[in-house]
Design a protein around this motif. Structure first.
Motif, short mmCIF file in Angstrom:
data_model
loop_
_atom_site.label_atom_id
_atom_site.label_comp_id
_atom_site.label_asym_id
_atom_site.label_seq_id
_atom_site.Cartn_x
_atom_site.Cartn_y
_atom_site.Cartn_z
N CYS B 127 -24.92 54.02 -2.07
CA CYS B 127 -25.20 55.39 -1.61
C CYS B 127 -23.95 56.25 -1.80
O CYS B 127 -22.87 55.87 -1.38
N CYS B 130 -22.61 57.41 2.05
CA CYS B 130 -21.99 56.51 3.03
C CYS B 130 -21.45 55.23 2.38
O CYS B 130 -20.79 54.44 3.04
N CYS B 152 -31.21 55.79 0.87
CA CYS B 152 -30.27 54.91 1.55
C CYS B 152 -30.89 54.44 2.86
O CYS B 152 -31.36 55.24 3.66
N CYS B 155 -27.99 55.31 5.94
CA CYS B 155 -27.87 56.67 6.48
C CYS B 155 -29.15 57.49 6.28
O CYS B 155 -29.21 58.64 6.68
ZN LIG Z 1 -26.07 56.20 2.80
#
Ligand SMILES: [Zn+2]
Lengths: 260, 165
Positions: B127, B130, B152, B155
């Motif tokens: 991702c 994050c 993701c 997150c």
């Molecule tokens: Zn993420």
């Protein structure tokens, strides 16, 4: 020996006709993600067709252009597989234009992109350097088209009772048309002799293996077929191609040389 | 002799991709070469995806920049060797990530594309927000052919992945 123009047109017409067909989903996709996916697959195919028409026009010389080849030839001059011009109508749905069956779309893209991944891979060795260069790009694109269609084939086949029935019907409907892949047209024969094209017949075992493996994963059955073999690639088309070309060529013919 | 070439590079170096304005055409490998020939300077560009609608815009941008700088140079489109995302510099990849697009993995070196197709999914995509590799593909085609749509699971953000080509 030179590159047979008809062979380039066969490859280009395949791409442009399927590109045009798939583009019918633009704005009508079953879900937004698939609407975008089909539009992007179409862009790839039409882009490949443009490169191939440009190469054909270059070899033809005179006043030949990619646009003339795409917009000003009639149905009998097109050299695409009949499979690719069929509407998105599975046998389970009616014949109204709005009755597009996504299973038919997916199965056709799967059968064709499985073939083209193998074809482009072999065409990397073409003695026509331009064709080999187009093959290198198209191979990368076809592999994503195959990823996409194979993924959906498995999802729909191994999905609900309804999705399974519809995708099986699409397989039964379309598989007979793939017999056309394995006959040798005069243009293909000439291209093989010139070292420019490839012997598609030699790809059949691998194509069969890839198709059977995917069908099995999708819990689908491959129908047996012994019957009529279509001949779109020598210009003998179904009635559907003229309608498709009518839509694709109408604007260019009504306003020749228009730019926008 | 080479000063012409340098001048062209200086003019075109900062041209960015019309759809991803954080990376330059040079970093993407689209602006491939500038060379002195008997007929003057040639600028070599290469198409990305065969049907990429941005290519027309890119060629126009290159021509307009040359014209604006008063430079007479020919723009040539070259197909071979085929453009690949492997030409992207690490710096360009980092710019993509900061822009919110997961940069492309390397194309598999030892496997043919045919075999690659038959393999299950490849390495996980991190991702860009994050850094989690706990991500899933939503669609193999995103807003453009060169990108896939991911989500993701850490997150919850959706993001684009620039696919290896
Ligand atoms: Zn993420």
């Amino acid at each position: 020996m030179s590159t047979p123009i008809d062979y380039l047109l066969h490859l280009a017409d395949n791409a442009v006709v399927l590109g045009q067909r798939n583009a019918e989903w633009c704005g009508h996709g079953p879900i937004l993600e698939e609407d975008l996916a089909l539009a992007n697959v179409s862009l790839d195919l039409i882009g490949q067709a443009r490169l191939l028409y440009q190469r054909a026009a270059e070899l033809m010389g005179g006043d030949a252009t990619e646009d003339k080849l795409a917009y000003f030839r009639d149905a009998h001059q097109f050299r695409n597989y009949t499979l690719l011009e069929l509407p998105h109508h599975g046998p389970l749905v009616g014949y109204a234009a709005a009755d597009r069956d996504y299973a038919t779309t997916i199965v056709r893209n799967f059968l064709y992109s499985t073939l083209m991944v193998l074809v482009w891979d072999k065409l990397l060795q073409s003695k026509d350097a331009s064709l080999a260069a187009i093959a290198a790009k198209s191979l990368k694109e076809a592999s994503y088209h195959l990823h996409h269609s194979r993924d959906w084939l498995v999802r729909l086949g191994d999905g609900t009772e309804e999705s399974h029935a519809r995708v099986q019907a699409a397989v039964n409907h379309l598989m007979p048309y793939t017999e056309e892949f394995w006959t040798t047209s005069p243009a293909e024969g000439a291209a093989v002799a010139a070292g420019v094209g490839i012997d598609v017949w030699a790809l059949r075992p691998e194509w069969d293996a890839m198709v059977n493996e995917a069908l099995e994963e999708a819990t689908l059955t491959r129908p047996n077929f012994h019957g009529y073999v279509t001949e779109g690639k020598v210009g003998l088309h179904s009635e559907h191609l003229s309608y498709l070309l009518g839509e694709m060529q109408g604007l260019a013919r009504a306003h020749p040389n228009a730019t926008w | 002799m080479s000063s012409n070439v340098d001048k062209v590079w200086a003019t075109l170096e900062h041209l960015t991709d019309p759809e991803i304005p954080v990376v330059t055409l040079r970093e993407l490998g689209i602006l491939r070469d500038v060379r002195e020939t008997a007929d003057g300077v040639e600028v070599v560009i290469t198409p990305t995806y065969s049907g990429c609608p941005a290519m027309g815009q890119i060629e126009d941008d290159v021509r307009a920049s040359l014209e604006q700088a008063g430079i007479a140079a020919r723009v040539i489109t070259q197909l071979a060797p085929a453009w690949t995302t492997d030409w992207m510099s690490d710096e360009a990849k980092e710019k993509l990530r900061k822009y919110g697009i997961a940069p492309p993995h390397h194309t598999p070196k030892d496997v043919s594309v045919v075999k690659f197709v038959r393999r299950a999914d490849t390495a996980p995509v991190a991702c860009p927000l994050c850094g989690s590799t706990h991500t899933v593909v939503t669609s193999q085609f995103g807003s453009t052919a060169c990108k896939a749509l991911y989500r993701c699971l850490s997150c919850q953000e959706p993001f684009d992945y620039f696919k290896p080509y």
